[in-house]
Design a protein around this motif. Structure first.
Motif, short mmCIF file in Angstrom:
data_model
loop_
_atom_site.label_atom_id
_atom_site.label_comp_id
_atom_site.label_asym_id
_atom_site.label_seq_id
_atom_site.Cartn_x
_atom_site.Cartn_y
_atom_site.Cartn_z
N GLN A 61 0.84 -1.20 0.00
CA GLN A 61 0.00 0.00 0.00
C GLN A 61 0.88 1.26 0.00
O GLN A 61 0.59 2.22 -0.70
CB GLN A 61 -0.95 -0.01 1.20
CG GLN A 61 -1.76 1.26 1.38
CD GLN A 61 -2.81 1.49 0.28
OE1 GLN A 61 -2.95 0.72 -0.66
NE2 GLN A 61 -3.53 2.58 0.40
N LEU A 62 1.95 1.24 0.78
CA LEU A 62 2.88 2.38 0.78
C LEU A 62 3.45 2.62 -0.61
O LEU A 62 3.56 3.77 -1.04
CB LEU A 62 4.03 2.14 1.76
CG LEU A 62 3.87 2.62 3.17
CD1 LEU A 62 5.10 2.24 4.00
CD2 LEU A 62 3.63 4.11 3.24
N THR A 63 3.82 1.56 -1.32
CA THR A 63 4.40 1.73 -2.65
C THR A 63 3.37 2.33 -3.62
O THR A 63 3.74 3.06 -4.54
CB THR A 63 4.96 0.41 -3.22
OG1 THR A 63 3.91 -0.53 -3.37
CG2 THR A 63 6.06 -0.14 -2.32
N ARG A 64 2.09 2.03 -3.42
CA ARG A 64 1.05 2.64 -4.26
C ARG A 64 0.83 4.10 -3.89
O ARG A 64 0.63 4.95 -4.75
CB ARG A 64 -0.26 1.85 -4.14
CG ARG A 64 -0.23 0.50 -4.83
CD ARG A 64 -1.60 -0.16 -4.86
NE ARG A 64 -2.07 -0.56 -3.54
CZ ARG A 64 -1.78 -1.72 -2.95
NH1 ARG A 64 -1.00 -2.59 -3.55
NH2 ARG A 64 -2.27 -2.02 -1.77
N LEU A 65 0.87 4.39 -2.59
CA LEU A 65 0.61 5.76 -2.14
C LEU A 65 1.68 6.74 -2.59
O LEU A 65 1.39 7.90 -2.87
CB LEU A 65 0.47 5.80 -0.62
CG LEU A 65 -0.80 5.20 -0.04
CD1 LEU A 65 -0.73 5.16 1.47
CD2 LEU A 65 -2.03 5.97 -0.51
N VAL A 66 2.93 6.30 -2.66
CA VAL A 66 3.99 7.24 -3.03
C VAL A 66 3.87 7.71 -4.48
O VAL A 66 4.54 8.66 -4.87
CB VAL A 66 5.41 6.69 -2.76
CG1 VAL A 66 5.62 6.44 -1.29
CG2 VAL A 66 5.70 5.46 -3.57
#
Length: 151
Positions: A61-66
């Motif tokens: 999810q973090l990789t998508r948010l960035v």
């Protein structure tokens, strides 16, 4: 176990915390978007709270948010040593001038709001932490590699 008037049961407390957490994430989709920069210690990338599958989902999810243009995620490497964020998490809210920054401190007893010159110390601490952190591309690479290596 006794329940005193005005106290929340453990399940109600957990429900409220989860609801609050989900609500906080909605701010990432606000229009117009607010600029948000998060600095994470490297150690949290491998802390399996909820188990390995939950951690992997969080990192993905973090990789998508960035990818969002108004969101920056920076990782503070473990070899940074002692730093100004070791006393616990804090949020600095920078508003348009002439408004000074405000700091929010998440503590066991709840959230404290710090204003005026005390908040400026947190503002400076945040800038110091940013200078110690990996740049956004390096941070994303570390998050991605960590997610790939979770069993």
């Amino acid at each position: 176990m006794r329940h005193m008037e005005g106290e929340q049961t453990p399940m109600l407390r957990i429900d409220n915390l989860l609801r609050e957490h989900a609500t906080r994430q909605l701010v990432l989709n606000d229009k117009p978007p607010i600029r948000y920069t998060a600095i994470l210690e490297e150690s949290v990338l491998s802390r399996p709270i909820g188990g390995p599958m939950v951690l992997q989902a969080q990192l993905e999810q973090l990789t998508r948010l960035v990818a969002l243009p108004h969101l920056t995620v920076l990782v503070l490497p473990s070899q940074s040593g002692p730093h100004q964020g070791m006393d616990g998490p804090f949020t600095v809210c920078r508003m348009q001038r002439p408004n000074p920054p405000v700091a929010l401190l998440d503590q066991l007893a709840g959230r404290a709001v710090v204003e005026a010159s005390a908040a400026e110390r947190y503002d400076t601490a945040f800038d110091n932490l940013k200078s110690l952190a990996l740049d956004p591309a390096q941070s994303l690479e570390l998050i991605t590699k960590t997610a790939e290596h979770i069993a």
